[in-house]
Structure formats: C-alpha cells, structure tokens
Design an enzyme around this catalytic site. Structure first.
Site, PDB file in Angstrom:
ATOM      1  N   ASP A 205      11.415  -3.916  -2.975  1.00  0.00           N
ATOM      2  CA  ASP A 205      12.209  -5.102  -3.299  1.00  0.00           C
ATOM      3  C   ASP A 205      13.693  -4.759  -2.840  1.00  0.00           C
ATOM      4  O   ASP A 205      13.820  -3.620  -2.573  1.00  0.00           O
ATOM      5  CB  ASP A 205      12.365  -5.660  -4.797  1.00  0.00           C
ATOM      6  CG  ASP A 205      12.657  -4.457  -5.856  1.00  0.00           C
ATOM      7  OD1 ASP A 205      13.091  -3.479  -5.323  1.00  0.00           O
ATOM      8  OD2 ASP A 205      12.830  -4.981  -6.911  1.00  0.00           O
ATOM      9  N   ASP A 207      17.302  -4.414  -4.945  1.00  0.00           N
ATOM     10  CA  ASP A 207      18.062  -4.518  -5.781  1.00  0.00           C
ATOM     11  C   ASP A 207      19.646  -4.412  -5.912  1.00  0.00           C
ATOM     12  O   ASP A 207      20.002  -3.573  -5.239  1.00  0.00           O
ATOM     13  CB  ASP A 207      17.610  -3.250  -6.810  1.00  0.00           C
ATOM     14  CG  ASP A 207      16.236  -3.087  -7.118  1.00  0.00           C
ATOM     15  OD1 ASP A 207      15.706  -3.841  -7.862  1.00  0.00           O
ATOM     16  OD2 ASP A 207      15.888  -2.347  -6.474  1.00  0.00           O
ATOM     17  N   ASP A 295      16.079  -8.447  -6.737  1.00  0.00           N
ATOM     18  CA  ASP A 295      16.380  -8.433  -8.205  1.00  0.00           C
ATOM     19  C   ASP A 295      18.166  -8.553  -8.237  1.00  0.00           C
ATOM     20  O   ASP A 295      18.673  -7.580  -7.634  1.00  0.00           O
ATOM     21  CB  ASP A 295      15.953  -7.274  -8.919  1.00  0.00           C
ATOM     22  CG  ASP A 295      14.555  -6.997  -9.214  1.00  0.00           C
ATOM     23  OD1 ASP A 295      13.993  -8.176  -9.162  1.00  0.00           O
ATOM     24  OD2 ASP A 295      14.147  -5.934  -9.401  1.00  0.00           O
TER      25      ASP A 295
HETATM   26  N1  CTP Z   1      15.543  -1.216 -13.768  1.00  0.00           N
HETATM   27  C1  CTP Z   1      15.854  -1.710 -15.152  1.00  0.00           C
HETATM   28  N2  CTP Z   1      15.747  -2.763 -15.649  1.00  0.00           N
HETATM   29  C2  CTP Z   1      14.754  -3.769 -15.030  1.00  0.00           C
HETATM   30  C3  CTP Z   1      14.409  -3.226 -13.707  1.00  0.00           C
HETATM   31  C4  CTP Z   1      14.642  -2.201 -13.076  1.00  0.00           C
HETATM   32  O1  CTP Z   1      16.709  -0.768 -15.701  1.00  0.00           O
HETATM   33  N3  CTP Z   1      14.577  -4.837 -15.641  1.00  0.00           N
HETATM   34  C5  CTP Z   1      15.876   0.023 -13.114  1.00  0.00           C
HETATM   35  C6  CTP Z   1      14.701   0.795 -12.943  1.00  0.00           C
HETATM   36  O2  CTP Z   1      14.546   1.623 -14.306  1.00  0.00           O
HETATM   37  C7  CTP Z   1      14.961   1.594 -11.923  1.00  0.00           C
HETATM   38  C8  CTP Z   1      15.867   0.716 -10.989  1.00  0.00           C
HETATM   39  O3  CTP Z   1      16.228  -0.280 -11.926  1.00  0.00           O
HETATM   40  O4  CTP Z   1      15.345   2.876 -11.968  1.00  0.00           O
HETATM   41  C9  CTP Z   1      14.989   0.194  -9.736  1.00  0.00           C
HETATM   42  O5  CTP Z   1      13.913  -0.316 -10.156  1.00  0.00           O
HETATM   43  P1  CTP Z   1      12.720  -0.810  -9.101  1.00  0.00           P
HETATM   44  O6  CTP Z   1      13.345  -1.759  -8.261  1.00  0.00           O
HETATM   45  O7  CTP Z   1      11.466  -1.124  -9.810  1.00  0.00           O
HETATM   46  O8  CTP Z   1      12.527   0.593  -8.261  1.00  0.00           O
HETATM   47  P2  CTP Z   1      13.174   1.255  -7.080  1.00  0.00           P
HETATM   48  O9  CTP Z   1      13.544   2.598  -7.173  1.00  0.00           O
HETATM   49  O10 CTP Z   1      14.050   0.458  -6.205  1.00  0.00           O
HETATM   50  O11 CTP Z   1      11.874   1.521  -6.345  1.00  0.00           O
HETATM   51  P3  CTP Z   1      11.155   0.158  -5.002  1.00  0.00           P
HETATM   52  O12 CTP Z   1      11.776   0.752  -3.639  1.00  0.00           O
HETATM   53  O13 CTP Z   1       9.700   0.248  -5.233  1.00  0.00           O
HETATM   54  O14 CTP Z   1      11.926  -1.284  -5.229  1.00  0.00           O
HETATM   55 MN    MN Z   2      13.709  -1.677  -5.911  1.00  0.00          MN
HETATM   56 MN    MN Z   3      13.670  -3.850  -8.772  1.00  0.00          MN
END
Ligand code: CTP
Ligand code: MN
Ligand code: MN
Ligand code: MN
Length: 371
Positions: A205, A207, A295
C-alpha cells in the site's frame, strides 16, 4: 603490548531499534522460513511463538552477510533451539521439515489465501475455513455469507491490490495527495511514510501522513481531502476513522492497539499517465489505470513526530522501540507520545531525533529501520 590484537566481537542487540537494518536482506533463505512459521503460529493464536520467530527473523535481517554455519549464530540474541534447528536444516539440506509441512498444509494455505483479501483477518478466514470453504468461488457463491463493505471491495479489486505497488506509483500518489492537501491548506505538511519512506522498492500500500500547523484543524483537513478525492473521481473505497484522541491518556501498553488519530483506509484509482515509466502491471493493461490501497493519517501538529515515527515502521522496529522504552527506560511510547514513568510526565518532541534522544538511543535513519 605489540603483537596482541584485540578482536572486537560486535554484539548484536536484542532490540531492533539498536540494529541498523537496510532493505538488503542477506539471509532471506532463513527469514522467509521463519516468517512462514510465525504466520502459522499466528493463525493458531500462539502469539508467543509467533513473536519469537518474527524476532529471530528480524535479527538475521540486520546481519551484514549470509550465515554460513551454525557457529555464526552463537553470538546472536533471540534465536531459540527451534530457530537454530531450522537454520541447521536449511544449511544442510536447503529445506526444513517443519516449514515444508506448514507450506503443504491445507488449513495454512486456505487461511493465507483468505487473509490476502483486504478486510479479511485471521478470525474471519478461520470461520470460513471451519464451514468448509476453500476457495474464493465458494465464498462468493455462498449466499449465507455476509461480506461487509470492505470485504466486498477487497474482492472487487483483488487483482489490482494484491499486485505490488512500485516506488514510482507511490510517488505519483503522494503527488496527488500533496496537491489536494495544499489546495485546501497551503501551510500543510505532507510526507510519504511506511515502507516507501524506509527505501523499499515495492509495497502492499502507500502510507501518507499530513497535518496542518494549526492544531485542531487536522481532522477537518482529512475530511476535506476525502471529499476532494471523491469529486475528482479517484475514490474507489473509503473507510474513514474519526479521531478518538485524548491528550491526557497514557501511551498504550499493547502494540496492536490502533492509534487514535483521524485516518482512513482507501482504495484509489491511479492513472497510468500519472506514473513515470507506467503502471506496475503484469500483462499489457488496456484500462490505463489501476486500483491502489492508500492509508492516510492526520495527527495534530504537536504529535506529528510520534505519528511519523510510528507510521514509518517497520512493525518489528516499532515493537522493539516500545519494548526498549518500557524495559530499559521505564517509559511508555506509542504513536501519540512518550511518557516518563519516573518523572511522571510526557516528553515533547518536534522531530523523530528528539524521541531517540529522550530514549538515549542512537538515531536511526528511516532506511535503517527495516527490521
Ligand atoms: N501502522 C499503525 N497504525 C495503523 C496501521 C499501520 O501504526 N492503523 C503502522 C505500522 O505499525 C507500520 C506502519 O504503520 O509500522 C506501516 O504499516 P504497513 O503499511 O502495514 O506496512 P509497511 O511497513 O508500509 O509495509 P508494506 O510495504 O507492506 O505496506
Ligand atoms: Mn505500507
Ligand atoms: Mn499501511
Ligand atoms: Mn494487510
């Protein structure tokens, strides 16, 4: 005295926040195996074992070279007997019995498939598995199953959102959000966070964190951003979560608890023409667009550094930073703040570096937090 060399044995910390971990993993053979076992334990609700294997994988990710013998593990923390036995087997045979067993297990395969759908967690996947469902067709054909809005969209956009998001796509989406935010509030701050901020080439995703200098206006800003995306016709799905933020509250003890900032989990439409080098699509995609999971989080300005640190991850890095704070400093850290239990006061921070300083930790750049 000359002739005597002092060989410094670099000690590896048990805390990920004291290990510099880049995106280069020399030990993927071992960490992939550990992650399969961790996931299996997660499906079986054995949190202790799950975390033990996640920790073991994280330690190996920080090493500057591949393990070539079991002796290489002797100075390493967080590796239990089971983990060492798996390493030994992989070194000798290139495969490990327990891992092969999990990978060929029907329940594991099915739960893995079901949880790959946006909106489907281990509990729902388990429930479906127990009623005998094994494939998406079974779920979609079963009229007794009620899919919530998130799951409906998870299935609808399954192909797109299960395909990795490239760095170029993440940049394009950051530009989209940056423009929308700044059109509403010229003095806003927008930053790409999550895995892409850590330097990853691909992610599941995108962020993005933003805020406005005026504390208290951040929640309306997020709502206005969502409205604007909808007006532009790029909002395919939106799960908005209002802020439940209470400044007097102590930081959470449990890592899994969600933070209280205004946030949303989106599926956005991204045009090929917006992405340098085009979309990350497998075959020739005649549509000229793809769906991407995004996100957005909008914390108040005075909590921005904590939110940025928390959303940059990795999950294991965040987990260990909180554990370090609690065990080694008698402090409580989460996405909202840092509380000193000795002084009984909150410690303010305007940058991530301030937080590392409060904790007496050497600063780690985002690209060193791939624990
Ligand atoms: N996070 C958070 N609260 C949420 C969702 C996510 O604090 N409701 C934090 C997670 O702990 C993480 C960061 O946001 O450290 C990123 O989350 P995520 O997108 O799930 O993982 P990524 O490390 O970005 O890996 P990916 O490439 O798979 O997205
Ligand atoms: Mn992510
Ligand atoms: Mn995320
Ligand atoms: Mn997910």
């Amino acid at each position: 005295p000359e002739g005597r060399k002092v060989v410094a044995v670099a000690t590896v910390s048990q805390y990920a926040c004291q290990r510099r971990t880049t995106t280069t993993n020399h030990n993927a053979v071992f960490t992939d195996a550990f992650e399969v076992l961790a996931e299996c334990y997660e499906f079986n609700q054995m949190e202790g074992r799950c975390l033990a294997f996640r920790r073991a994988a994280s330690v190996l990710k920080s090493l500057p070279r591949v393990l070539s013998s079991l002796e290489d593990t002797h100075h390493l923390p967080c590796l239990g007997d089971h983990a060492k036995a798996i390493i030994d087997e992989l070194l000798q045979h290139g495969r490990a019995f327990d891992v092969q067993k999990v990978l060929s297990d029907e329940r594991y395969q099915t739960l893995k498939l079901f949880t790959s759908v946006f909106g489907v967690g281990p509990k729902t996947a388990e429930k479906w598995y127990r009623t005998g469902l094994r494939a998406f067709e079974h779920i979609l054909a079963d009229r007794s199953i009620h899919l919530n809005h998130m799951q409906q969209n998870g299935f609808l956009h399954y192909e797109d959102i299960s395909r990795a998001v490239s760095k170029a796509e993440a940049r394009a989406l950051t530009k989209v959000i940056d423009e929308v935010v700044h059109a509403i509030t010229p003095d806003a701050i927008v930053a790409l966070t999550g895995g892409f901020r850590r330097g990853k080439e691909f992610g599941h995703d995108v962020d993005i964190i933003f805020t406005t200098l005026e504390v208290g206006k951040e929640e309306n800003l997020l709502l206005d951003v969502i409205k604007s995306l909808e007006n532009q016709g790029v909002l395919l799905y939106c799960d908005y979560q209002a802020a439940t933020f209470d400044t007097a509250k102590l930081p959470a003890h449990s890592f899994e608890a969600m933070d209280h900032f205004a946030k949303c989990f989106l599926i956005l439409r991204l045009e090929a023409s917006q992405v340098e080098g085009g979309l990350n699509s497998g075959e020739e995609d005649s549509r000229g667009w793809r769906a991407v999971r995004v996100d957005l989080v909008s914390p108040p300005m005075n909590r921005y550094a904590f939110a940025l640190l928390g959303w940059t991850g990795s999950r294991q890095f965040e987990r260990d930073m909180r554990r370090f704070a609690r065990k080694e400093r008698r402090m409580l850290l989460d996405n909202h703040g840092l509380f000193d239990k000795n002084k009984k006061e909150f410690l303010a921070a305007t940058t991530e570096k301030d937080i590392f300083d409060h904790l007496g930790l050497e600063y780690m750049e985002p690209w060193q937090r791939n624990a």
